[in-house]
Design a protein around this motif. Structure first.
Motif, short mmCIF file in Angstrom:
data_model
loop_
_atom_site.label_atom_id
_atom_site.label_comp_id
_atom_site.label_asym_id
_atom_site.label_seq_id
_atom_site.Cartn_x
_atom_site.Cartn_y
_atom_site.Cartn_z
N LYS A 41 4.11 10.93 -8.80
CA LYS A 41 3.92 10.63 -10.23
C LYS A 41 4.31 11.78 -11.15
O LYS A 41 4.60 11.55 -12.33
CB LYS A 41 2.47 10.22 -10.48
N GLY B 172 4.80 2.33 -9.49
CA GLY B 172 3.60 1.84 -8.81
C GLY B 172 3.24 0.42 -9.16
O GLY B 172 2.06 0.07 -9.18
N GLN C 131 0.83 -1.20 0.00
CA GLN C 131 0.00 0.00 0.00
C GLN C 131 0.87 1.25 0.00
O GLN C 131 0.59 2.22 -0.71
CB GLN C 131 -0.92 -0.02 1.22
N PHE C 132 1.93 1.24 0.78
CA PHE C 132 2.87 2.36 0.82
C PHE C 132 3.47 2.59 -0.57
O PHE C 132 3.61 3.74 -1.02
CB PHE C 132 3.97 2.07 1.84
N THR C 133 3.78 1.51 -1.26
CA THR C 133 4.34 1.61 -2.61
C THR C 133 3.36 2.33 -3.55
O THR C 133 3.73 3.25 -4.28
CB THR C 133 4.64 0.21 -3.17
N VAL C 134 2.09 1.90 -3.51
CA VAL C 134 1.07 2.49 -4.39
C VAL C 134 0.86 3.97 -4.08
O VAL C 134 0.83 4.81 -4.99
CB VAL C 134 -0.26 1.72 -4.24
N PHE C 135 0.73 4.29 -2.81
CA PHE C 135 0.47 5.68 -2.42
C PHE C 135 1.67 6.58 -2.73
O PHE C 135 1.50 7.72 -3.18
CB PHE C 135 0.11 5.76 -0.94
N LEU C 136 2.89 6.08 -2.46
CA LEU C 136 4.08 6.90 -2.71
C LEU C 136 4.29 7.13 -4.20
O LEU C 136 4.64 8.23 -4.63
CB LEU C 136 5.31 6.25 -2.08
N ASN D 88 1.98 7.25 -6.38
CA ASN D 88 0.97 8.23 -6.77
C ASN D 88 1.39 9.65 -6.36
O ASN D 88 1.25 10.60 -7.14
CB ASN D 88 -0.37 7.88 -6.11
N ALA D 89 1.92 9.80 -5.17
CA ALA D 89 2.33 11.12 -4.68
C ALA D 89 3.47 11.70 -5.51
O ALA D 89 3.59 12.92 -5.65
CB ALA D 89 2.75 11.02 -3.21
N TRP E 275 -2.08 -7.40 -6.56
CA TRP E 275 -1.98 -6.74 -5.25
C TRP E 275 -2.78 -7.53 -4.21
O TRP E 275 -2.44 -7.54 -3.06
CB TRP E 275 -2.53 -5.32 -5.32
#
Length: 243
Positions: free
Chosen positions: A185, A232, A175-180, A182-183, A243
């Motif tokens: 991008k 991501g 989840q951290f990977t996906v959110f980071l 995105n932040a 995921w």
């Protein structure tokens, strides 16, 4: 200009092989390890191969260590090009079976301290330095054990293996990977999660089919992505994982 990489948990196993393979690409590698004796032993072994590596004391559950490493990198190099978040622990009593009903809360807390909270704290601390890189790369060494998709698939070989503390910590890391990703991008930083596979390490046991050298390859490939590479993602050997 020589790239600078930091690999956590680099004194043995996948971390050591990751550091070795990156250094073989003429990258300056900082070997993060909490045990000074083991860290310096790894440093000596790689330097004996004429590789440019330096040990740095880094227990990612220790905020003082994180601050010291951040200051060291800033003062010595000014920026960080590659961060490999590899350090992890497996504290469940066994891989087999589903221990969600009985796993001690302290086991959960101790597992998350390293596999999740320490990784997030280190990454956040180093982000200003990674943003100074022309092509920043963050690779989180995760596990297919953290995949919801796999644990819902009764035909998958991992379905019977549900060590809750370890698996939950890797799900959080994903989840951290996906959110980071995105932040970041709109930046030149790429953030991806790697599944090394079942590897012959202290976590994977000597029964595993893959060597640490083989297990390191996915993370190294993600660290060396060019500007057209993905961000991501969760993958092993180029194959995207659920995921």
């Amino acid at each position: 200009m020589t790239k600078i990489a930091l690999v956590t948990g680099a004194n043995k196993g996948i971390g050591y092989e990751t550091a070795k393979q990156l250094a073989e690409q003429n990258i300056k590698v900082l070997l993060g390890a909490r045990n000074e004796t083991e860290g310096k032993k790894a440093e000596t072994a790689l330097r004996d191969l004429s590789l440019d590596v330096t040990y740095v004391k880094l227990d990612i559950s220790n905020s003082a260590d994180i601050e010291n490493v951040k200051n060291y990198i800033e003062n010595e190099y000014g920026a960080l090009d590659i961060l490999i978040n590899n350090a992890a622990v497996f504290l469940d009593s066994a891989w087999f079976g589903n221990n969600v009903e009985t796993v001690p809360l302290q086991t959960l807390r101790d597992t998350f301290d390293i596999n999740y909270f320490g990784t997030v704290e280190l990454t956040q601390a180093l982000l200003p330095l990674i943003k100074k890189s022309e092509s920043g790369r963050i690779v989180n060494i995760s596990s297919v054990s953290g995949s919801f998709g796999v644990h819902l698939d009764e035909t998958h070989w991992l379905y019977q293996l549900k060590p809750y503390a370890y698996s939950a910590s890797k799900t959080a890391l994903n989840q951290f990977t996906v959110f980071l990703a995105n932040a970041l991008k709109e930046t030149n930083i790429k953030v991806n999660a790697a599944n090394p596979g079942w590897v012959q390490t202290s976590i994977g046991s000597d029964q595993a089919p893959l060597t640490p050298e083989e297990g390191a390859k996915t993370g190294v490939a993600l660290a060396l992505l060019d500007e057209h590479g993905p961000t991501g993602t969760f993958s092993q050997s180029g194959e995207i994982l659920p995921w």
